[in-house]
Design an enzyme around this catalytic site. Structure first.
Site, PDB file in Angstrom:
ATOM      1  N   HIS A  21      -2.922   3.063  -4.732  1.00 52.36           N
ATOM      2  CA  HIS A  21      -2.298   2.713  -3.442  1.00 52.36           C
ATOM      3  C   HIS A  21      -0.881   2.182  -3.646  1.00 52.36           C
ATOM      4  O   HIS A  21      -0.493   1.168  -3.059  1.00 52.36           O
ATOM      5  CB  HIS A  21      -3.149   1.681  -2.695  1.00 52.36           C
ATOM      6  CG  HIS A  21      -4.409   2.267  -2.093  1.00 52.36           C
ATOM      7  ND1 HIS A  21      -4.384   3.173  -1.060  1.00 52.36           N
ATOM      8  CD2 HIS A  21      -5.722   2.074  -2.400  1.00 52.36           C
ATOM      9  CE1 HIS A  21      -5.635   3.514  -0.747  1.00 52.36           C
ATOM     10  NE2 HIS A  21      -6.461   2.864  -1.548  1.00 52.36           N
TER      11      HIS A  21
ATOM     12  N   GLU B 243     -10.010   2.331  -5.332  1.00 52.86           N
ATOM     13  CA  GLU B 243      -9.594   3.703  -5.044  1.00 52.86           C
ATOM     14  C   GLU B 243      -8.406   4.168  -5.899  1.00 52.86           C
ATOM     15  O   GLU B 243      -7.380   4.569  -5.353  1.00 52.86           O
ATOM     16  CB  GLU B 243      -9.255   3.826  -3.546  1.00 52.86           C
ATOM     17  CG  GLU B 243     -10.445   3.522  -2.661  1.00 52.86           C
ATOM     18  CD  GLU B 243     -10.154   3.654  -1.159  1.00 52.86           C
ATOM     19  OE1 GLU B 243     -11.030   4.142  -0.447  1.00 52.86           O
ATOM     20  OE2 GLU B 243      -9.059   3.266  -0.711  1.00 52.86           O
TER      21      GLU B 243
ATOM     22  N   ASP C 217       0.857  -1.191   0.000  1.00 53.82           N
ATOM     23  CA  ASP C 217       0.000   0.000   0.000  1.00 53.82           C
ATOM     24  C   ASP C 217       0.891   1.239   0.000  1.00 53.82           C
ATOM     25  O   ASP C 217       2.116   1.116  -0.105  1.00 53.82           O
ATOM     26  CB  ASP C 217      -0.971  -0.019   1.198  1.00 53.82           C
ATOM     27  CG  ASP C 217      -2.304   0.641   0.832  1.00 53.82           C
ATOM     28  OD1 ASP C 217      -2.280   1.824   0.446  1.00 53.82           O
ATOM     29  OD2 ASP C 217      -3.356  -0.021   0.910  1.00 53.82           O
TER      30      ASP C 217
HETATM   31  C1  ACM Z   1     -11.145  -0.673   0.570  1.00 56.32           C
HETATM   32  O1  ACM Z   1     -11.586  -0.586   1.721  1.00 56.32           O
HETATM   33  N1  ACM Z   1     -10.622   0.398  -0.019  1.00 56.32           N
HETATM   34  C2  ACM Z   1     -11.186  -1.913  -0.168  1.00 56.32           C
END
Ligand code: ACM
Ligand code: ZN
Length: 542
Positions: free
Chosen positions: A273, A336, A200
């Site tokens: 991410h 995201e 991440d």
């Molecule tokens: C997430 O909680 N962004 C998968």
């Protein structure tokens, strides 16, 4: 006649005066069918084990149980080449047991018989036996001559094939011992997948030999945030944080998990991410500059570029990943991912034209499909967060549904389009949200409340789905994101007992669920967790 009546009266009497032992039957998740019989089986060091010793998988299951019993019995119980008169445990594989994880367990005063379709079912039968033994047995130093198991007959099989738990080891690194303890505890409750969020913005946790800077740079950040990310100003601790798992450690974890019938699902997050990777290899993004592994939480705009060299990097990484993790599923994230940079990046715009894509959303879909195709070529399937269905998706992908606010309709459509779906909605399956109103033990967690009863009462199959469409819901998973979960102790507090409720959602039928009965069983069952020194939340005892 009179004699028979008399015997009957004695049996009823014995049954009536032994509530203590049957009260010990507090199995979580609740078995499909359970009948309490009369009497008890006494386990001691002379108990023998009778099974097909040429089957290495069964032998492994049996040996795990033998090792577990060695401390409490003061000796290892023996295999037997022949059935003894009584006082034995017999395990047989039986193809009439329909589910691959199913088993039939019959405990009588003379013997214990286990029938399972596979070694996994046998393992689950032993977990059930373990839960019916006095909790003190978990304390491996409590030697006793014998241990009693109430006589019962159980026929059991799970509702869902996928029963999962996700631990985010990117935001806070957890030592391998913590992961192994999770394997122990989750498998005790018949959960069969441990998903590790390995990469991440805040850290990269897996050794990739071809890219050593992922270990040297991406695995470390100079400090962590203290307090909520909403706090103004944000505060930091000034303490370097990080770590990564070597490939050897991960292979060892995979085989430890396999012995406990848990598949480790690795997640390599893309295209978003990705800040930690960019800190080491900034050329992977659209507009390279100096990045640092960030201590901040949120969604960041610099993501992987769709340039050819990024795919080379990701394919190299995934080639090493599949050598470590033999499971069929590789998680590729997909959530995201802001499209800001792609909109002005010449390489990404050229890719859109060249591939005749409509916009940047289709570019994300192109990204995912390309990685999917690569992994399919290696004999693997992808799992991705539900965003991966936007802009189209190739068949064979599994969606992990998390965006509760999209509603059941959205997921019902995906199920009807024949995608396999794992339900892990933020509400009620994000265990990083507070479990209770008292915030003494967890002063810091995600805002919002996910109490135990909300987890328990969740039904993963949307009501509008039936038949084959409903079967596309292959399972359920809870997620523990670790922005505020700094160590194993706080992870356990956020996980248990909500993971007990999760286990029951994943295993037991919706019709059989009853919250009061669950709490009754939980009060007895968590004595095992006490003996194991699990730091679970006691809020349900209030
Ligand atoms: C997430 O909680 N962004 C998968
Ligand atoms: Zn780009």
């Amino acid at each position: 006649m009179k004699k028979i009546l008399f015997c009957g009266a004695i049996i009823v009497l014995i049954f009536a005066i032994s509530p203590l032992l049957s009260a010990q039957v507090a199995i979580i998740p609740k078995p499909a069918k359970i009948t309490i019989l009369e009497g008890k089986f006494t386990l001691h060091k002379y108990t023998t084990l009778f099974f097909d010793q040429t089957n290495p998988e069964l032998k492994r299951v049996i040996d795990l149980f033998r090792i577990f019993l060695k401390g409490p019995l003061g000796a290892e119980i023996n295999y037997s080449p022949k059935k003894t008169e009584s006082g034995y445990i017999e395990l047989t594989l039986d193809s009439t047991v329909l589910n691959k994880d199913g088993y039939v367990l019959r405990v009588t005063p003379a013997k214990i018989e286990i029938k399972a379709r596979s070694a996994a079912g046998a393992f689950y039968a032993f977990q059930t036996l373990r839960q019916m033994l006095p909790a003190e047995i978990e304390n491996q130093t409590a030697v006793q001559k014998s241990w009693e198991i109430p006589a019962v007959e159980i026929e059991d099989s799970p509702r869902f094939e996928y029963r999962g738990f996700m631990l985010d080891v990117a935001r806070h690194f957890q030592p391998v011992e913590v992961l192994k303890r999770y394997v122990d505890l989750l498998s005790f409750y018949k959960i069969n997948n441990l998903h590790l969020h390995l990469t991440d913005d805040q850290g990269w946790r897996i050794e990739i030999k071809k890219y050593p800077k992922l270990q040297q740079i991406s695995a470390w950040r100079k400090e962590s945030m203290v307090g909520h990310s909403e706090d103004k100003p944000r505060k930091y601790d000034g303490i370097r944080h990080g770590g990564y798992y070597s490939q050897e450690q991960l292979k060892d974890l995979v085989s430890y998990a396999q012995e406990h019938f848990i598949t480790i699902i690795p997640e390599i997050e893309l295209p978003g991410h990705s800040t930690a990777a960019l800190a080491a290899y900034p050329e992977l993004t659209c507009f390279p500059r100096t990045f640092e592994v960030t201590p901040d939480y949120g969604v960041f705009e610099d993501v992987y570029c769709t340039r050819e060299s990024t795919f080379t990097f990701l394919e190299d990484v995934l080639s090493e990943v599949v050598e470590i993790f033999p499971g069929r599923m590789i998680h590729i994230g997909g959530d995201e991912c802001p499209k800001t940079r792609w909109k002005t990046c010449p390489s990404c715009q050229q890719r859109i034209q060249q591939e005749k894509l409509k916009d940047e959303n289709e570019l994300q879909s192109y990204f995912i499909k390309r990685i999917q195709k690569f992994l399919n070529g290696k004999g693997r399937n992808i799992i991705g967060w539900d965003e991966i269905m936007e802009g189209g998706l190739a068949p064979g992908a599994t969606l992990m549904y998390w965006r509760t606010w999209l509603g059941d309709k959205h997921i019902a459509e995906a199920a009807r389009a024949d995608f396999k779906i794992i339900m892990s909605p933020l509400d009620p399956l994000y265990f990083n949200l507070y479990e209770n109103e008292e915030r003494v033990i967890t002063p810091l967690a995600y805002p919002g409340l996910i109490p135990l009863n909300k987890v328990y009462n969740y039904n993963p199959v949307p009501v509008q789905l039936t038949g084959k469409d409903a079967q596309n819901i292959i399972g359920v998973q809870a997620n523990l994101w670790s922005e505020y979960v700094t160590d194993g102790q706080s992870a356990e507090y956020m996980t248990f007992p909500r993971a007990c409720a999760l286990a029951e959602i994943g295993w037991s039928s919706d019709e059989s669920k009853n919250y009061d009965d669950f709490i009754r069983r939980l009060k007895i069952n968590t004595k095992h967790l006490d003996e194991l020194h699990v730091n679970y939340s006691k809020y349900f005892l209030k």
